[in-house]
Design an enzyme around this catalytic site. Structure first.
Site, PDB file in Angstrom:
ATOM      1  N   TYR A  72       0.818  -1.204   0.000  1.00  0.00           N
ATOM      2  CA  TYR A  72       0.000   0.000   0.000  1.00  0.00           C
ATOM      3  C   TYR A  72       0.854   1.257   0.000  1.00  0.00           C
ATOM      4  O   TYR A  72       2.062   1.200   0.213  1.00  0.00           O
ATOM      5  CB  TYR A  72      -0.957  -0.003   1.198  1.00  0.00           C
ATOM      6  CG  TYR A  72      -0.342   0.316   2.540  1.00  0.00           C
ATOM      7  CD1 TYR A  72       0.494  -0.587   3.186  1.00  0.00           C
ATOM      8  CD2 TYR A  72      -0.575   1.537   3.164  1.00  0.00           C
ATOM      9  CE1 TYR A  72       1.064  -0.282   4.416  1.00  0.00           C
ATOM     10  CE2 TYR A  72      -0.019   1.845   4.402  1.00  0.00           C
ATOM     11  CZ  TYR A  72       0.800   0.932   5.019  1.00  0.00           C
ATOM     12  OH  TYR A  72       1.364   1.243   6.232  1.00  0.00           O
ATOM     13  N   ARG A  76       8.164   4.064  -4.713  1.00  0.00           N
ATOM     14  CA  ARG A  76       8.240   3.057  -3.648  1.00  0.00           C
ATOM     15  C   ARG A  76       7.240   1.932  -3.888  1.00  0.00           C
ATOM     16  O   ARG A  76       7.530   0.756  -3.623  1.00  0.00           O
ATOM     17  CB  ARG A  76       8.006   3.695  -2.276  1.00  0.00           C
ATOM     18  CG  ARG A  76       8.226   2.701  -1.133  1.00  0.00           C
ATOM     19  CD  ARG A  76       8.170   3.342   0.229  1.00  0.00           C
ATOM     20  NE  ARG A  76       6.874   3.949   0.481  1.00  0.00           N
ATOM     21  CZ  ARG A  76       6.604   4.755   1.501  1.00  0.00           C
ATOM     22  NH1 ARG A  76       7.551   5.058   2.373  1.00  0.00           N
ATOM     23  NH2 ARG A  76       5.402   5.271   1.655  1.00  0.00           N
ATOM     24  N   ARG A 122      -8.091 -20.725  -1.738  1.00  0.00           N
ATOM     25  CA  ARG A 122      -6.971 -20.428  -0.836  1.00  0.00           C
ATOM     26  C   ARG A 122      -5.823 -21.392  -1.120  1.00  0.00           C
ATOM     27  O   ARG A 122      -6.030 -22.607  -1.171  1.00  0.00           O
ATOM     28  CB  ARG A 122      -7.431 -20.576   0.615  1.00  0.00           C
ATOM     29  CG  ARG A 122      -6.343 -20.282   1.640  1.00  0.00           C
ATOM     30  CD  ARG A 122      -6.912 -20.304   3.059  1.00  0.00           C
ATOM     31  NE  ARG A 122      -5.884 -19.964   4.047  1.00  0.00           N
ATOM     32  CZ  ARG A 122      -5.128 -20.872   4.676  1.00  0.00           C
ATOM     33  NH1 ARG A 122      -5.275 -22.163   4.434  1.00  0.00           N
ATOM     34  NH2 ARG A 122      -4.220 -20.474   5.559  1.00  0.00           N
ATOM     35  N   LYS A 158       6.458  -2.037   1.796  1.00  0.00           N
ATOM     36  CA  LYS A 158       5.286  -1.461   2.490  1.00  0.00           C
ATOM     37  C   LYS A 158       4.093  -2.396   2.375  1.00  0.00           C
ATOM     38  O   LYS A 158       3.187  -2.176   1.559  1.00  0.00           O
ATOM     39  CB  LYS A 158       4.986  -0.065   1.934  1.00  0.00           C
ATOM     40  CG  LYS A 158       4.091   0.776   2.840  1.00  0.00           C
ATOM     41  CD  LYS A 158       4.140   2.219   2.443  1.00  0.00           C
ATOM     42  CE  LYS A 158       3.145   3.096   3.169  1.00  0.00           C
ATOM     43  NZ  LYS A 158       3.306   3.147   4.616  1.00  0.00           N
ATOM     44  N   GLU A 206      11.963   2.340  14.186  1.00  0.00           N
ATOM     45  CA  GLU A 206      11.084   3.436  13.737  1.00  0.00           C
ATOM     46  C   GLU A 206       9.826   3.431  14.585  1.00  0.00           C
ATOM     47  O   GLU A 206       9.709   2.631  15.521  1.00  0.00           O
ATOM     48  CB  GLU A 206      10.751   3.259  12.244  1.00  0.00           C
ATOM     49  CG  GLU A 206      10.086   1.934  11.929  1.00  0.00           C
ATOM     50  CD  GLU A 206       9.895   1.674  10.440  1.00  0.00           C
ATOM     51  OE1 GLU A 206       9.810   2.630   9.656  1.00  0.00           O
ATOM     52  OE2 GLU A 206       9.806   0.479  10.074  1.00  0.00           O
ATOM     53  N   LEU A 216      11.030   1.176   7.089  1.00  0.00           N
ATOM     54  CA  LEU A 216      10.436   1.619   5.829  1.00  0.00           C
ATOM     55  C   LEU A 216      11.186   2.872   5.361  1.00  0.00           C
ATOM     56  O   LEU A 216      11.500   3.745   6.173  1.00  0.00           O
ATOM     57  CB  LEU A 216       8.953   1.945   6.024  1.00  0.00           C
ATOM     58  CG  LEU A 216       8.256   2.295   4.709  1.00  0.00           C
ATOM     59  CD1 LEU A 216       8.027   1.041   3.880  1.00  0.00           C
ATOM     60  CD2 LEU A 216       6.942   3.008   4.943  1.00  0.00           C
TER      61      LEU A 216
HETATM   62  N1  PDD Z   1       2.850   4.985   7.310  1.00  0.00           N
HETATM   63  N2  PDD Z   1       7.535   3.705   8.833  1.00  0.00           N
HETATM   64  C1  PDD Z   1       6.398   2.990   8.834  1.00  0.00           C
HETATM   65  C2  PDD Z   1       6.390   1.675   9.519  1.00  0.00           C
HETATM   66  C3  PDD Z   1       5.240   3.495   8.198  1.00  0.00           C
HETATM   67  O1  PDD Z   1       4.112   2.772   8.199  1.00  0.00           O
HETATM   68  C4  PDD Z   1       5.292   4.770   7.577  1.00  0.00           C
HETATM   69  C5  PDD Z   1       4.105   5.360   6.856  1.00  0.00           C
HETATM   70  C6  PDD Z   1       6.506   5.486   7.614  1.00  0.00           C
HETATM   71  C7  PDD Z   1       6.656   6.839   6.958  1.00  0.00           C
HETATM   72  O2  PDD Z   1       6.663   6.731   5.544  1.00  0.00           O
HETATM   73  P1  PDD Z   1       6.124   7.927   4.642  1.00  0.00           P
HETATM   74  O3  PDD Z   1       6.887   9.131   5.055  1.00  0.00           O
HETATM   75  O4  PDD Z   1       6.439   7.484   3.276  1.00  0.00           O
HETATM   76  O5  PDD Z   1       4.651   8.060   4.940  1.00  0.00           O
HETATM   77  C8  PDD Z   1       7.605   4.918   8.234  1.00  0.00           C
HETATM   78  C9  PDD Z   1       1.673   5.444   6.617  1.00  0.00           C
HETATM   79  C10 PDD Z   1       1.499   6.924   6.670  1.00  0.00           C
HETATM   80  C11 PDD Z   1       0.468   4.677   7.112  1.00  0.00           C
HETATM   81  O6  PDD Z   1       0.630   3.487   7.320  1.00  0.00           O
HETATM   82  O7  PDD Z   1      -0.618   5.238   7.250  1.00  0.00           O
END
Ligand code: PDD
Length: 287
Positions: free
Chosen positions: A33, A52, A101, A151, A183, A207
């Site tokens: 996503y 990405r 499945r 992601k 993170e 990420l």
């Molecule tokens: N999340 N690390 C993780 C684990 C994340 O899920 C996200 C983003 C980030 C930051 O990435 P970016 O700057 O590209 O949004 C870092 C999104 C916003 C979400 O899951 O809603």
């Protein structure tokens, strides 16, 4: 108001949008996503999110959805149809619905990727009052899988982390592996010490945030010193400032970690300045 959403080539009212019970994301979390923010009706850092997404698909050997080359138009159309001035566009691609499945990946020749997009209306996103007071985090063990650079929609542990934080009277959790912060549950983590911005270096354990890349670029352009390396919770608690970045929160000051106040206990100058620069520059570059 009923949203108009996008599912596999169709724009539909959200109440009529459907995906199969055999969809691989539903059964196996076999999906990726992106979340792109919208400011002033424009998409922020769109190219970064698209790049990405392509990388996530490649790393998982997942076929591109048929409409991959139309994604900018689809994002724009949803923003327009739903009258979004400030908010987000959520996009998900899955390996599709093979009709049963099975652990083995389906044949990409016969099983098309599923593509879903919807908007989230968040008036006041840029002027979020929380950015003026900052947020509190707890630390928890990072027990996610080893490819956090992809992601994927496997977000159960991050959701559990958010709930652990709420239960502790905090807003979020920072994840710790082998003694070092990786993170946040849904964001990249930073500290500031003696004017130097410190954030974990890129690898498979975090990420590669699109907001992170932009913020570090702006920081370097503003002659701020940046160190990309791991840091511990103890180092963070002794720092002058802490903050996190994500597409939905931009730059968010962190004022408490595991009950310890950071710096003055208020949002720091570096985080506040970076938030301003990020919002200003991103608005100018929005598409
Ligand atoms: N999340 N690390 C993780 C684990 C994340 O899920 C996200 C983003 C980030 C930051 O990435 P970016 O700057 O590209 O949004 C870092 C999104 C916003 C979400 O899951 O809603």
């Amino acid at each position: 108001m009923t949203r108009t959403v996008y599912v596999n080539g169709e724009y539909l009212p959200e109440t009529e949008a459907k995906v199969s019970i055999f969809d691989r994301a539903f059964l196996m979390a076999d999906g990726v996503y992106e979340v792109t923010s919208v400011l002033g009706g424009k998409l922020i850092d769109f190219d970064g999110h698209l790049a990405r997404l392509e990388r996530s698909l490649t790393e998982l050997d997942m076929p591109k959805p048929k409409a991959f080359d139309e994604l900018l138009d689809i994002h724009r159309k949803l923003v327009e149809l739903n009258g979004i001035d400030e908010g987000m566009v959520y996009l998900q691609v899955t390996r599709g619905a093979p009709g049963d499945r099975d652990f083995a990946f389906p044949d990409p020749e016969t099983c098309e990727a599923t593509l879903v997009l919807f908007t989230q209306n968040k008036p006041g996103l840029a002027e979020n009052p929380v950015a003026k007071t900052g947020i509190k985090v707890i630390s928890i063990e990072d027990i996610r899988w080893g490819r956090r650079d992809i992601k994927t929609v496997q977000l159960l542990y991050p959701s559990m982390g958010k709930m652990m934080a709420k239960k502790a009277g905090c807003d979020d959790a920072w994840l710790v592996e082998d003694g070092f912060v990786t993170e946040g549950t849904s964001n990249n983590a930073y500290i500031v010490k003696d004017g130097t911005i410190i954030t974990r270096n890129l690898g498979t354990d975090i990420l590669h945030g699109i907001t992170r890349a932009a913020v570090l670029r702006f920081a370097r352009e503003a002659q701020m010193k940046v160190e990309e390396r791991p840091f511990t919770i103890a180092e963070a608690q002794g720092a002058d400032e802490a903050f996190y970045t994500s597409a939905s929160a931009f730059v968010m000051p962190v004022v408490e970690i595991d009950g310890e106040s950071i710096g003055t206990g208020k949002p720091g100058d570096v985080a506040t300045r970076l938030r301003e620069i990020y919002l200003e520059e991103s608005r100018k570059a929005g598409v």
